[in-house]
Design a protein around this motif. Structure first.
Motif, PDB file in Angstrom:
ATOM      1  N   SER A  53       8.532   0.764  50.549  1.00  0.00           N
ATOM      2  CA  SER A  53       9.210   0.610  49.911  1.00  0.00           C
ATOM      3  C   SER A  53       9.423   1.740  49.102  1.00  0.00           C
ATOM      4  CB  SER A  53       8.962  -0.936  48.716  1.00  0.00           C
ATOM      5  OG  SER A  53       7.891   0.322  47.652  1.00  0.00           O
ATOM      6  N   GLN A  54       8.407   2.835  48.887  1.00  0.00           N
ATOM      7  CA  GLN A  54       8.785   4.075  48.024  1.00  0.00           C
ATOM      8  C   GLN A  54      10.083   5.379  48.713  1.00  0.00           C
ATOM      9  OE1 GLN A  54       6.000   2.404  48.559  1.00  0.00           O
ATOM     10  NE2 GLN A  54       4.764   2.629  46.587  1.00  0.00           N
ATOM     11  N   ALA A  55       9.862   4.935  49.943  1.00  0.00           N
ATOM     12  CA  ALA A  55      11.307   5.434  50.894  1.00  0.00           C
ATOM     13  C   ALA A  55      12.024   5.021  50.572  1.00  0.00           C
ATOM     14  CB  ALA A  55      10.663   5.508  52.384  1.00  0.00           C
ATOM     15  N   VAL A 117       1.820  10.900  43.328  1.00  0.00           N
ATOM     16  CA  VAL A 117       1.355  11.567  45.242  1.00  0.00           C
ATOM     17  C   VAL A 117       1.281  10.128  45.557  1.00  0.00           C
ATOM     18  CG1 VAL A 117       1.246  13.403  43.808  1.00  0.00           C
ATOM     19  CG2 VAL A 117      -0.429  12.164  44.309  1.00  0.00           C
ATOM     20  N   HIS A 118       1.126   9.193  45.407  1.00  0.00           N
ATOM     21  CA  HIS A 118       1.426   8.465  46.574  1.00  0.00           C
ATOM     22  C   HIS A 118       2.747   8.137  46.674  1.00  0.00           C
ATOM     23  CE1 HIS A 118       2.424   5.590  43.074  1.00  0.00           C
ATOM     24  NE2 HIS A 118       2.891   4.969  44.024  1.00  0.00           N
ATOM     25  N   TYR A 119       3.936   8.536  46.819  1.00  0.00           N
ATOM     26  CA  TYR A 119       4.880   9.168  47.263  1.00  0.00           C
ATOM     27  C   TYR A 119       5.118  10.162  48.685  1.00  0.00           C
ATOM     28  CZ  TYR A 119       8.141   5.820  44.187  1.00  0.00           C
ATOM     29  OH  TYR A 119       8.765   5.148  43.022  1.00  0.00           O
ATOM     30  N   ALA A 120       4.067  10.590  48.626  1.00  0.00           N
ATOM     31  CA  ALA A 120       3.656  11.603  49.562  1.00  0.00           C
ATOM     32  C   ALA A 120       4.069  11.792  50.410  1.00  0.00           C
ATOM     33  CB  ALA A 120       2.097  11.691  49.629  1.00  0.00           C
ATOM     34  N   MET A 193       8.921  11.257  38.535  1.00  0.00           N
ATOM     35  CA  MET A 193       7.865  10.049  38.645  1.00  0.00           C
ATOM     36  C   MET A 193       8.559   8.944  38.915  1.00  0.00           C
ATOM     37  SD  MET A 193       7.728  11.775  34.370  1.00  0.00           S
ATOM     38  CE  MET A 193       6.484  10.000  34.027  1.00  0.00           C
ATOM     39  N   SER A 194       7.214   8.529  38.853  1.00  0.00           N
ATOM     40  CA  SER A 194       7.822   6.704  39.185  1.00  0.00           C
ATOM     41  C   SER A 194       8.100   6.513  37.466  1.00  0.00           C
ATOM     42  CB  SER A 194       6.760   6.355  39.736  1.00  0.00           C
ATOM     43  OG  SER A 194       5.544   6.225  38.871  1.00  0.00           O
ATOM     44  N   ASP A 195       8.379   4.616  37.553  1.00  0.00           N
ATOM     45  CA  ASP A 195       8.664   3.948  36.504  1.00  0.00           C
ATOM     46  C   ASP A 195       7.080   3.924  35.965  1.00  0.00           C
ATOM     47  OD1 ASP A 195       8.402   2.023  38.507  1.00  0.00           O
ATOM     48  OD2 ASP A 195      10.497   1.479  37.790  1.00  0.00           O
ATOM     49  N   GLY A 196       6.556   3.187  36.835  1.00  0.00           N
ATOM     50  CA  GLY A 196       4.755   3.398  36.411  1.00  0.00           C
ATOM     51  C   GLY A 196       4.403   3.473  35.497  1.00  0.00           C
ATOM     52  N   GLU A 197       4.809   5.058  35.949  1.00  0.00           N
ATOM     53  CA  GLU A 197       3.752   6.104  34.825  1.00  0.00           C
ATOM     54  C   GLU A 197       4.446   6.357  33.191  1.00  0.00           C
ATOM     55  OE1 GLU A 197       3.413   9.998  36.957  1.00  0.00           O
ATOM     56  OE2 GLU A 197       5.372   9.842  37.911  1.00  0.00           O
ATOM     57  N   ALA A 224      13.435   4.462  38.694  1.00  0.00           N
ATOM     58  CA  ALA A 224      12.946   3.202  38.838  1.00  0.00           C
ATOM     59  C   ALA A 224      12.952   2.517  39.183  1.00  0.00           C
ATOM     60  CB  ALA A 224      13.697   3.461  37.289  1.00  0.00           C
ATOM     61  N   ASN A 225      12.537   1.682  40.408  1.00  0.00           N
ATOM     62  CA  ASN A 225      12.042   0.310  41.979  1.00  0.00           C
ATOM     63  C   ASN A 225      11.939  -0.680  40.726  1.00  0.00           C
ATOM     64  OD1 ASN A 225       9.497   1.441  41.046  1.00  0.00           O
ATOM     65  ND2 ASN A 225       9.651   1.937  43.590  1.00  0.00           N
ATOM     66  N   ALA A 226      11.922  -0.548  39.437  1.00  0.00           N
ATOM     67  CA  ALA A 226      10.922  -1.910  39.253  1.00  0.00           C
ATOM     68  C   ALA A 226       9.478  -2.304  39.251  1.00  0.00           C
ATOM     69  CB  ALA A 226      12.321  -2.936  38.628  1.00  0.00           C
ATOM     70  N   GLN A 227       9.071  -1.443  39.997  1.00  0.00           N
ATOM     71  CA  GLN A 227       7.523  -2.069  41.286  1.00  0.00           C
ATOM     72  C   GLN A 227       6.525  -1.176  40.603  1.00  0.00           C
ATOM     73  OE1 GLN A 227       7.449  -4.911  43.809  1.00  0.00           O
ATOM     74  NE2 GLN A 227       8.852  -5.324  43.026  1.00  0.00           N
ATOM     75  N   GLN A 228       5.488  -2.388  40.388  1.00  0.00           N
ATOM     76  CA  GLN A 228       4.505  -1.304  40.742  1.00  0.00           C
ATOM     77  C   GLN A 228       2.841  -2.757  41.417  1.00  0.00           C
ATOM     78  OE1 GLN A 228       4.369  -2.520  36.079  1.00  0.00           O
ATOM     79  NE2 GLN A 228       2.386  -0.964  37.248  1.00  0.00           N
TER      80      GLN A 228
ATOM     81  N   ALA B  85      -2.564   1.356  32.014  1.00  0.00           N
ATOM     82  CA  ALA B  85      -2.290   2.175  31.164  1.00  0.00           C
ATOM     83  C   ALA B  85      -4.060   2.184  30.451  1.00  0.00           C
ATOM     84  CB  ALA B  85      -1.557   1.086  29.113  1.00  0.00           C
ATOM     85  N   GLU B  86      -4.952   2.661  31.175  1.00  0.00           N
ATOM     86  CA  GLU B  86      -6.472   2.423  30.724  1.00  0.00           C
ATOM     87  C   GLU B  86      -6.992   2.070  29.314  1.00  0.00           C
ATOM     88  OE1 GLU B  86      -4.716   3.913  33.121  1.00  0.00           O
ATOM     89  OE2 GLU B  86      -4.868   3.402  35.104  1.00  0.00           O
ATOM     90  N   GLN B  87      -6.530   3.286  28.558  1.00  0.00           N
ATOM     91  CA  GLN B  87      -7.348   3.018  27.093  1.00  0.00           C
ATOM     92  C   GLN B  87      -6.726   2.149  26.538  1.00  0.00           C
ATOM     93  OE1 GLN B  87      -5.167   7.451  26.761  1.00  0.00           O
ATOM     94  NE2 GLN B  87      -6.668   8.681  27.371  1.00  0.00           N
TER      95      GLN B  87
HETATM   96  C1  LIG Z   1      -4.236   6.642  35.681  1.00  0.00           C
HETATM   97  C2  LIG Z   1      -3.797   5.486  37.145  1.00  0.00           C
HETATM   98  N1  LIG Z   1      -4.440   4.155  37.166  1.00  0.00           N
HETATM   99  C3  LIG Z   1      -4.304   3.944  37.783  1.00  0.00           C
HETATM  100  C4  LIG Z   1      -3.348   3.915  39.251  1.00  0.00           C
HETATM  101  C5  LIG Z   1      -3.298   3.655  41.147  1.00  0.00           C
HETATM  102  N2  LIG Z   1      -1.747   3.120  40.998  1.00  0.00           N
HETATM  103  C6  LIG Z   1      -1.696   3.985  42.096  1.00  0.00           C
HETATM  104  S1  LIG Z   1      -0.234   3.230  42.586  1.00  0.00           S
HETATM  105  C7  LIG Z   1      -0.133   2.602  41.004  1.00  0.00           C
HETATM  106  C8  LIG Z   1       0.933   1.840  40.078  1.00  0.00           C
HETATM  107  C9  LIG Z   1       2.222   1.889  40.802  1.00  0.00           C
HETATM  108  O1  LIG Z   1       3.794   2.149  40.125  1.00  0.00           O
HETATM  109  P1  LIG Z   1       4.222   2.985  39.879  1.00  0.00           P
HETATM  110  O2  LIG Z   1       3.795   4.094  39.825  1.00  0.00           O
HETATM  111  O3  LIG Z   1       5.732   2.896  39.574  1.00  0.00           O
HETATM  112  O4  LIG Z   1       4.836   3.562  41.525  1.00  0.00           O
HETATM  113  P2  LIG Z   1       5.285   2.581  43.037  1.00  0.00           P
HETATM  114  O5  LIG Z   1       5.261   0.996  42.539  1.00  0.00           O
HETATM  115  O6  LIG Z   1       6.931   3.003  42.894  1.00  0.00           O
HETATM  116  O7  LIG Z   1       5.175   2.687  43.948  1.00  0.00           O
HETATM  117  C10 LIG Z   1      -1.145   2.630  39.870  1.00  0.00           C
HETATM  118  C11 LIG Z   1      -1.112   1.793  39.288  1.00  0.00           C
HETATM  119  C12 LIG Z   1      -3.889   5.915  39.861  1.00  0.00           C
HETATM  120  N3  LIG Z   1      -2.918   6.102  40.047  1.00  0.00           N
HETATM  121  N4  LIG Z   1      -3.335   6.322  38.684  1.00  0.00           N
END
Ligand SMILES: Cc1ncc(C[n+]2csc(CCOP(=O)(O)OP(=O)(O)O)c2C)c(N)n1
Lengths: 355, 376
Positions: A53-55, A117-120, A193-197, A224-228, B85-87
């Protein structure tokens, strides 16, 4: 350090001359984005699962960055990625980063920092589409001893930082941007960046510091795909209203359709052409009274970090994925029939990409 | 050979060199085929929560990846999502614990021990709050690469006062570790296993606080293993026995406090010394804890610590990384040879045969597939 002497209040970024857009390319964002989706689908199938889904959500953002926004030189790294050469250490002169795929370092060239970087795989696929990686580079994807890792690290193609503990790259990019300003470099730093960040506190600490230090030579594109992982972000921990929050932190914020390359590129091009905040810029609220003397003057628009919130669809281009909503983060085939459906989609890709 | 003990029954008295066949026989005498249990934590957490109404689960966007999704669906009012948001999550856990709840934090080990270390130390450990931190993907049990590999978690948390550290080594321990954690008046960190987990120990022999499992007697060498390395050690011990080496094997699941007298007793009896093996850096973990005790008690035995040798790792499959960083049976054999001072002629093929006898080929495939498809 070989930095040039500093001038107080130096504004290297706003002082740069208007620069040409990246060299015209026969590649279109649309074609590259379709190629990304196809390749990521192919390797997700080969890998028996993955971040598909990231792609779908980010293909146009990343393609736009590479084709229309960033000024990068040609790749200086091998078409077939090198094997892992050990972790960085005093005793390992062989360690390297994957930044060479984004071209050489030069004062006037931009830098790209890839944070989620899980979007690698999306980035690898893009680099192939652009000819920065060879078409066979993904043979090594997620294999033992390879740098073409499932979750990228600084040795992975196109990567410069080890960012898999999410929410850490922006601060580092801020440091890089600050260093570039101190050295008087005109190139910018672009962060994806991803929105989860934006759930991590550090991201907000970074924005506070970017604003405080008036770091305007840095731009952030957010998928901002609103997914995590756990599902829709509104269920897990909302980050909205993201644009307002970011504006309150002092950024110049644009919210755009993340699949529209014109809209994606416009805010960055406006900055590049020196027209400052450009359309959509939202200056901070200024009261009628003059600022009190102890406060610094409002930063110039070009001294603020630029943020493009790309509102995206995590199923874009692969309609089949919608069947898995609301959990889209990682595709793991539940049944052989499901896997077959995706295989089928890949086989008949021409049709599906032209929908 | 002169350095060895008297022959044991496994030993081929004449040659001291057993053919491969008897290596397997030796192994079979000690072990039954090992069962694989699918997601034991997932079901156990639901079961356990039923008995503990003041248990809450806190998640940081890795709920299914940490097998807490079943709990969340069963007890939605007791599950709290904090996003990535682990902290902040650790702070909330501290507040809940001060109010008498038992928060069970679920995320990957790295995101408990590295990212929010100060919050862990000051908000949770200093006031000695009963927060249970269930950490997944310990050590190199993840292809996620260096950012996902908790290779320093034990070292970090051993240095934290008030902390108790437990590590599950098999399905039985995965299923019994929560009950042990719950008895402790203070914070507990658990290195937990997920997915397909082998059952090495009988289901009716739960993890016991502060007690190592004595898996085999012997007087030539003592092998002390923890976590996923114990299965490797079981293989290595079988191979060593078939070569007439008398090995005492202990499995450790309580890393702090670290005061089980059995460990020093067995090492003191081991003529050639001891080997520790852990899915962690050799600095600050199991091997270090043993070394500290040996020195304090004045036990003059050699100790070879196997584990990551002061290095970060990278993303690859678990078997590959275990081999690369010397966390496997082959590394144990090499260490045994070093201590004994001679080659034992145990090759990879022989070791692989033993390993295959623990897990059938079919299991191996299931695992490989699961490894690749598990969420990160
Ligand atoms: C500090 C930290 N906490 C948890 C994770 C595990 N983790 C990998 S991706 C992700 C969140 C995914 O949401 P997002 O970043 O918005 O990416 P998307 O859903 O678009 O793939 C989490 C919690 C991580 N990599 N780093």
């Amino acid at each position: 350090m070989n930095a040039q002497p500093l001038q107080t209040g130096q504004q290297a970024t706003s002082a740069q001359p208007p620069s040409p857009s990246p060299s015209p390319s026969p590649l279109t964002v649309e074609a590259v984005a379709a190629g990304i989706r196809r390749r990521v689908l192919e390797h997700t199938l080969r890998n028996n699962g993955g971040y598909l889904s990231q792609a779908c959500s980010s293909a146009e953002i990343l393609a736009t960055l590479y084709l229309r926004v960033m000024r990068l030189g040609p790749s200086i790294a091998p078409l077939i990625p090198r094997a892992f050469a050990g972790v960085p250490s005093r005793d390992n002169p062989n360690a390297f980063t994957g930044a060479g795929y984004n071209g050489p370092r030069a004062s006037e060239l931009d830098r790209f920092i890839f944070s989620p970087v899980h979007y690698a795989l999306v980035l690898y696929a893009l680099l192939i589409e652009l000819g920065r990686l060879g078409p066979d580079a993904l043979e090594a994807f997620n294999t033992d001893g390879s740098t073409v890792e499932l979750i990228g690290a600084e040795h992975s193609p196109g990567h410069e930082l080890t960012a898999g503990s999410l929410g850490q790259a922006l601060s580092q990019a801020g440091g890089i941007a600050l260093a570039r300003r101190l050295r008087g470099e005109t190139g910018r730093v672009w962060v994806f960046m991803s929105d989860g960040e934006f759930q991590e506190g550090q991201t907000w600490e970074a924005f506070a510091a970017l604003a405080h230090h008036r770091i305007g030579n840095l731009g952030v594109y957010i998928d901002a795909n609103a997914q995590q992982c756990d599902g829709p972000m509104t269920d897990v921990m909302t980050i909205e209203p993201l644009a307002d929050r970011l504006r309150a932190f002092g950024a110049e914020v644009h919210e755009v359709d993340g699949h529209d390359s014109e809209a994606l590129a416009a805010p960055a091009l406006a900055r590049l052409s020196g027209s400052g905040a450009g359309t959509g810029a939202t200056p901070r609220a200024v009261t009628a009274t003059a600022p009190t003397p102890q406060h610094q003057a409002e930063p110039a628009p070009t001294d603020r970090p630029l943020v493009v919130i790309a509102r995206t669809d995590p199923c874009r281009g692969i309609e089949l994925l919608r069947e898995r909503a609301p959990k889209l983060h990682y595709l793991r085939f539940k049944t052989p029939a499901e896997q077959d459906a995706y295989e089928d989609l890949l086989e008949h890709w021409q049709d599906s990409s032209s929908q | 050979m002169k350095a060895r003990s008297q022959p044991t029954e496994e030993r081929q008295v004449e040659s001291g060199r057993a053919p491969r066949q008897s290596m397997l026989q030796a192994f079979r005498q000690d072990h039954h085929m090992i069962e694989l249990v699918t997601r034991p934590h997932r079901s156990n957490l639901i079961r356990f929560a039923a008995e503990h109404p003041d248990l809450l689960v806190l998640g940081a966007d890795l709920t299914a990846s940490c097998e807490a999704d079943g709990f969340r669906d069963q007890y939605p009012e007791r599950f709290f999502s904090f996003g990535m948001a682990e902290q902040n999550m650790l702070g909330f856990a501290a507040g809940l614990a001060r109010e008498g709840f038992f928060p069970y934090i679920h995320t990957f080990s790295v995101f408990i021990t590295r990212r929010p270390f100060d919050q862990l130390a000051m908000s949770i450990a200093y006031p000695n709050l009963p927060v249970r931190m269930i950490g997944f993907l310990p050590g190199i049990t993840t292809p996620g690469g260096v950012t996902h590999q908790a290779i320093d978690d034990i070292a970090l948390l051993r240095a934290v006062p008030n902390m108790t550290i437990l590590e599950a080594g098999d399905a039985t321990e995965v299923e019994s570790v929560l009950a042990v954690a719950q008895t402790i008046d203070g914070p507990v960190y658990v290195r937990q296993l997920r997915g397909e987990v082998p059952r090495l120990f009988p289901a009716d022999q739960p993890l016991r606080l502060g007690q190592a499992r004595h898996l085999g007697q012997g007087t030539d060498l003592a092998i002390i293993s923890a976590g996923i390395c114990t299965e490797e050690a079981i293989n290595a011990v079988a191979a060593l026995r078939s070569r007439g080496v008398s090995v005492s094997h202990l499995h450790v699941s309580t890393l702090k406090p670290f005061d089980d007298p059995q460990l020093l007793e067995q090492i003191a009896k081991a003529r050639h010394g001891a080997i520790s093996i852990e899915n962690h850096s050799i600095i600050g973990g199991l091997g270090s804890a043993i070394a500290e005790q040996l020195a304090e008690q004045g036990i003059g035995k050699r100790l070879i610590r196997l584990g990551l040798r002061d290095t970060y790792a990278h993303g690859a499959s678990k078997p590959y990384l275990m081999r690369e960083y010397g966390l496997d049976a082959a590394a144990l054999i090499r260490a045994a040879e070093t201590l004994i001072g001679e080659s034992l002629q145990i090759d990879d093929i022989a070791l692989a045969k033993i390993a295959a006898n623990i897990r059938t080929e079919a299991q191996g495939e299931t695992l490989a597939k699961a490894d690749k498809t598990e969420d990160l």
